[in-house]
Scaffold this active site. Structure first.
Site, PDB file in Angstrom:
ATOM      1  N   ASP A  94     -23.122  16.863 -19.055  1.00  0.00           N
ATOM      2  CA  ASP A  94     -22.746  16.133 -20.266  1.00  0.00           C
ATOM      3  C   ASP A  94     -21.241  15.961 -20.441  1.00  0.00           C
ATOM      4  OD1 ASP A  94     -25.163  15.296 -21.311  1.00  0.00           O
ATOM      5  OD2 ASP A  94     -25.538  17.183 -22.351  1.00  0.00           O
ATOM      6  N   ASP A 155     -30.914  11.587 -20.120  1.00  0.00           N
ATOM      7  CA  ASP A 155     -29.692  11.596 -20.941  1.00  0.00           C
ATOM      8  C   ASP A 155     -28.445  11.302 -20.101  1.00  0.00           C
ATOM      9  OD1 ASP A 155     -31.819  13.380 -21.466  1.00  0.00           O
ATOM     10  OD2 ASP A 155     -30.688  14.466 -22.980  1.00  0.00           O
TER      11      ASP A 155
HETATM   12  N1  GLY Z   1     -28.490  15.371 -24.340  1.00  0.00           N
HETATM   13  C1  GLY Z   1     -29.373  16.177 -25.098  1.00  0.00           C
HETATM   14  C2  GLY Z   1     -30.006  15.505 -26.237  1.00  0.00           C
HETATM   15  O1  GLY Z   1     -30.036  14.322 -26.352  1.00  0.00           O
HETATM   16  O2  GLY Z   1     -30.510  16.223 -27.077  1.00  0.00           O
END
Ligand code: GLY
Length: 379
Positions: A94, A155
């Site tokens: 992320d 994601d």
């Molecule tokens: N990237 C984790 C979520 O969307 O909760």
């Protein structure tokens, strides 16, 4: 509701409220609110994946108003994230969510060398998570036992723009190659025939072969976690915008069409499109993120021929429906309350649901900025 006026009205309310909220939270990095007051994820919680969105909100507001307070808070958020950059075990897939709305936004606005350095360190770490056999960027971390070494999640499509940015800055094709290979893998293994998306796909980390799928933050295996659908919708659109590859736009449209066909009459989005019929749990973040993606698809199509223009109206009108449903039913404009968006949900099987989450506010503001021509392009 008047399509143009509501967004102008919302933009004015955001500017009014957020100046007060920013002033009383200038040293925090919020995730959620308790009794309307933001918490703080600085310090020993600095590695949390959402810790770039507060900075992103500040840069969007700075871009739209020029108020120095916002720039100062954004810079404090960016500098605090250096502790995360120095903690290998706290780095994950992320990095785009943390450093695009902070360091890279700063670099784009001010040209700061420190910010460029931070963005590149984050991009290099992300590129280092690439599994060349499976052609995917691995998700999350494990205890060093390799149990999640073969996991990828939808994601991550939203993190790829950090690699596109690094490629544009350095002209080193490795960043582009890794982003494109991950996007191609995601297209093949995450997106189903009907345009819905898996949340987690597991590969054999040694051979790279497909192994399994998991429901992740959604209801169950084979279900349709709405924020995952939104990440796919916006993420593939962004890969199209950065590469010009039509197949990514087609995938984004297929995910968008599936999303549109599942929107409930009231325009408010459930946590999972396949949750049990008697479950009323919502996730407003999915709605705001999907709206941003739909507006970008619409914009891309509007620049083409007449037929595409007609098609674009479906995406733009749907974004308007999602956003006006949030504006009329799920926004808090009380200056004493720190958040804007209500009824956000992190994961279907968590104990708590329907609270405020910082990225809900971020993407709602981004969407309103897109509609009112004030956006700083972050991704
Ligand atoms: N990237 C984790 C979520 O969307 O909760």
């Amino acid at each position: 509701m008047d399509r143009q006026n509501w967004a102008q009205e919302a933009a004015a309310k955001i500017k009014h409220k957020m100046y007060i909220v920013a002033g009383r939270n200038r040293h925090n990095i919020p995730y959620t609110t308790k009794d309307g007051k933001f918490d703080d994820w600085s310090g020993d919680r600095i590695t949390w994946w959402t810790n770039g969105f507060w900075g992103g909100i500040m840069w969007q507001l700075y871009h739209a108003t020029g108020k120095e307070l916002y720039r100062e808070i954004a810079l404090e958020n960016e500098e605090k994230l250096d502790a995360n950059l120095m903690l290998a075990g706290g780095m994950d897939h992320d990095s785009g969510f943390r450093w695009l709305p902070t360091a890279v936004a700063d670099y784009r606005i001010t040209g700061s060398k420190d910010s460029f350095n931070r963005g590149m360190l984050a991009a290099n770490d992300m590129a280092g998570r690439f599994n060349p056999m499976g052609r995917f960027i691995r998700a999350w971390n494990d205890n060093g036992d390799g149990s999640k070494a073969g996991w990828a999640i939808i994601d991550c499509m939203m993190n790829l723009p950090l690699l596109y940015w690094a490629y544009n800055e350095t002209k080193d094709p490795r960043y582009l190659q890794i982003a494109v290979m991950h996007a191609d893998t995601a297209r093949k293994y995450f997106i189903r025939e009907d345009g819905s998306s898996n949340h987690i796909v597991a590969f054999d980390p040694v051979t790279g072969e497909y192994a399994d799928t998991f429901g992740g933050q959604g209801y169950a295996k084979g279900s349709s976690w709405t924020r995952g659908q939104a990440w796919a919708l916006y993420g593939f659109t962004l890969s199209y915008l950065h590469t010009g590859n039509e197949s990514y736009l087609n995938t984004a449209k297929s995910v968008a069409n599936y999303f549109i066909s599942n929107i409930p009459e009231n325009g408010l989005i459930p946590v999972d499109f396949r949750q049990p019929a008697d479950c009323t749990l919502e996730d407003s973040t999915a709605s705001a993120i999907a709206a941003c993606g739909l507006l970008e698809i619409a914009k891309a199509l509007e620049q083409r021929d007449e037929l595409s223009l007609t098609e674009s109206r479906i995406y733009r009108n749907t974004a308007q429906k999602l956003l006006t449903s949030l504006y009329e039913n799920r926004c808090c404009w009380d200056d004493n309350c720190d958040h804007i968006l209500e009824k956000c949900t992190a994961a279907f099987h968590d104990k708590e649901h329907e609270f405020s989450i910082i990225y809900g506010d971020y993407f709602f503001i981004e969407a309103v900025w897109k509609l009112t021509g004030q956006e700083l392009f972050i991704w």
